[in-house]
Design a protein around this motif. Structure first.
Motif, PDB file in Angstrom:
ATOM      1  N   UNK A   1       3.832  19.187 -34.617  1.00  0.00           N
ATOM      2  CA  UNK A   1       2.495  19.002 -34.656  1.00  0.00           C
ATOM      3  C   UNK A   1       1.937  19.640 -33.357  1.00  0.00           C
ATOM      4  N   UNK A   2       2.556  19.850 -32.220  1.00  0.00           N
ATOM      5  CA  UNK A   2       1.961  20.205 -31.195  1.00  0.00           C
ATOM      6  C   UNK A   2       1.971  21.982 -31.251  1.00  0.00           C
ATOM      7  N   UNK A   3       2.986  22.534 -31.778  1.00  0.00           N
ATOM      8  CA  UNK A   3       2.960  24.005 -31.989  1.00  0.00           C
ATOM      9  C   UNK A   3       2.030  24.472 -32.930  1.00  0.00           C
ATOM     10  N   UNK A   4       1.777  23.436 -33.821  1.00  0.00           N
ATOM     11  CA  UNK A   4       0.849  23.879 -35.051  1.00  0.00           C
ATOM     12  C   UNK A   4      -0.634  23.972 -34.448  1.00  0.00           C
TER      13      UNK A   4
ATOM     14  N   UNK B   1       3.739  38.792 -34.962  1.00  0.00           N
ATOM     15  CA  UNK B   1       3.129  38.217 -33.566  1.00  0.00           C
ATOM     16  C   UNK B   1       2.901  36.659 -33.524  1.00  0.00           C
ATOM     17  N   UNK B   2       2.603  36.303 -32.244  1.00  0.00           N
ATOM     18  CA  UNK B   2       2.127  35.197 -31.723  1.00  0.00           C
ATOM     19  C   UNK B   2       3.064  34.082 -32.185  1.00  0.00           C
ATOM     20  N   UNK B   3       4.419  34.308 -31.795  1.00  0.00           N
ATOM     21  CA  UNK B   3       5.664  33.390 -32.011  1.00  0.00           C
ATOM     22  C   UNK B   3       5.624  32.418 -30.683  1.00  0.00           C
ATOM     23  N   UNK B   4       5.672  31.105 -30.992  1.00  0.00           N
ATOM     24  CA  UNK B   4       5.824  30.291 -29.692  1.00  0.00           C
ATOM     25  C   UNK B   4       6.770  29.196 -30.032  1.00  0.00           C
ATOM     26  N   UNK B   5       7.583  28.687 -29.009  1.00  0.00           N
ATOM     27  CA  UNK B   5       8.452  27.716 -29.081  1.00  0.00           C
ATOM     28  C   UNK B   5       8.510  26.732 -28.071  1.00  0.00           C
ATOM     29  N   UNK B   6       9.313  25.587 -28.003  1.00  0.00           N
ATOM     30  CA  UNK B   6       9.692  24.526 -27.265  1.00  0.00           C
ATOM     31  C   UNK B   6      11.264  24.530 -26.970  1.00  0.00           C
ATOM     32  N   UNK B   7      11.299  24.701 -25.681  1.00  0.00           N
ATOM     33  CA  UNK B   7      12.852  24.678 -25.120  1.00  0.00           C
ATOM     34  C   UNK B   7      13.181  23.300 -24.519  1.00  0.00           C
ATOM     35  N   UNK B   8      14.351  22.912 -24.865  1.00  0.00           N
ATOM     36  CA  UNK B   8      14.796  21.748 -24.105  1.00  0.00           C
ATOM     37  C   UNK B   8      16.410  21.928 -23.441  1.00  0.00           C
ATOM     38  N   UNK B   9      16.503  21.617 -22.252  1.00  0.00           N
ATOM     39  CA  UNK B   9      17.487  22.234 -21.344  1.00  0.00           C
ATOM     40  C   UNK B   9      17.833  23.646 -21.621  1.00  0.00           C
TER      41      UNK B   9
ATOM     42  N   UNK C   1      -0.436  21.656 -24.275  1.00  0.00           N
ATOM     43  CA  UNK C   1       0.384  22.811 -24.773  1.00  0.00           C
ATOM     44  C   UNK C   1       1.393  23.510 -23.461  1.00  0.00           C
ATOM     45  N   UNK C   2       1.422  22.617 -22.525  1.00  0.00           N
ATOM     46  CA  UNK C   2       1.976  23.244 -21.362  1.00  0.00           C
ATOM     47  C   UNK C   2       3.667  23.588 -21.496  1.00  0.00           C
ATOM     48  N   UNK C   3       4.197  22.727 -22.265  1.00  0.00           N
ATOM     49  CA  UNK C   3       5.529  22.986 -22.730  1.00  0.00           C
ATOM     50  C   UNK C   3       5.858  24.113 -23.743  1.00  0.00           C
ATOM     51  N   UNK C   4       4.756  24.498 -24.246  1.00  0.00           N
ATOM     52  CA  UNK C   4       4.815  25.664 -25.105  1.00  0.00           C
ATOM     53  C   UNK C   4       5.146  26.998 -24.525  1.00  0.00           C
TER      54      UNK C   4
END
Length: 226
Positions: A175-178, A132-140, A98-101
């Motif tokens: 899938x990773x975020x879930x 609460x507990x919102x997480x995301x993945x960023x690209x560029x 989960x390092x990119x989350x």
């Protein structure tokens, strides 16, 4: 299945999300910028009449019920969604990279709303992040996928706003975020659940693969107070 999830909105407004609740002991609702959800006991025949007196003209609400509902006097149906409720029955030991989350905060809200408008996972306002507990993945530097929590009904926590930018589908972000979210919920001693449109085959396949099982149908009614 636990009766709490037969009426998850009212249960959440009375328990885990009571700090976000308005209304009375029997009739409850969120600030519209947090969520349009409203709730009361399903056997409360005066629920919508009492809610009518509490809310201003034009207020939009979202009501959830396992069985079909009759639209009450004083309310205009704007949209109806037939959905399914899923409860997690998978492994309690979640492992993954989960390092990119990234944890999302108020400064990300505009980007979150933009992603939701594009992907339409469900209602999302300027203060929905308060759940609460919102997480995301960023690209560029751009938010391309996210998920978070919504209803906290007794010992159940709902995963919500699972969405991925169309240009980034197929990369395993959802899938990773879930899985990351499942880890958080389980570590808090809670039981994960979620809702999805009954025709969203792509999402349902992901949820089933992760260990979610159908609990019951759930009908969603978007209405406006006249």
């Amino acid at each position: 299945m636990n009766h709490v999830l037969e009426n998850p909105v009212y249960s959440a407004l009375r328990t885990g999300d009571s700090h976000l609740a308005f209304g009375t002991e029997r009739i409850k609702y969120f600030n519209e910028e947090v969520s349009p959800y409203v709730g009361f006991a399903h056997d409360d025949a005066n629920g919508f009449a009492d809610l009518y007196e509490l809310l201003p003209e034009g207020r939009r609400v979202l009501y959830a019920k396992p069985i079909p509902a009759v639209i009450p006097q004083g309310w205009q149906l704007q949209h109806e969604i037939k959905g399914l409720q899923f409860v997690y029955e998978g492994s309690k030991n979640i492992e993954g990279d989960f390092s990119n989350i990234v944890s999302l905060a108020d400064e990300h809200v505009d980007e979150m709303i933009e992603l939701v408008k594009l992907t339409k996972p469900g209602p999302f306002g300027k203060r929905t992040i308060d759940f609460g507990y919102y997480h995301g993945i960023f690209d560029k530097g751009k938010l391309v996928a996210m998920t978070g929590q919504r209803l906290h009904a007794e010992n159940y926590t709902e995963l919500s706003a699972v969405c991925t930018h169309p240009d980034h589908l197929g990369k395993g972000y959802a899938s990773a975020l879930m899985q990351h979210q499942l880890q958080i919920i389980l570590n808090h001693g809670q039981h994960p659940f979620l809702h999805v449109r009954d025709d969203n085959d792509r999402a349902i396949a992901v949820y089933e693969r992760l260990g979610f099982k159908v609990s019951r149908p759930m009908n969603f009614y978007f209405m406006k107070r006249l």
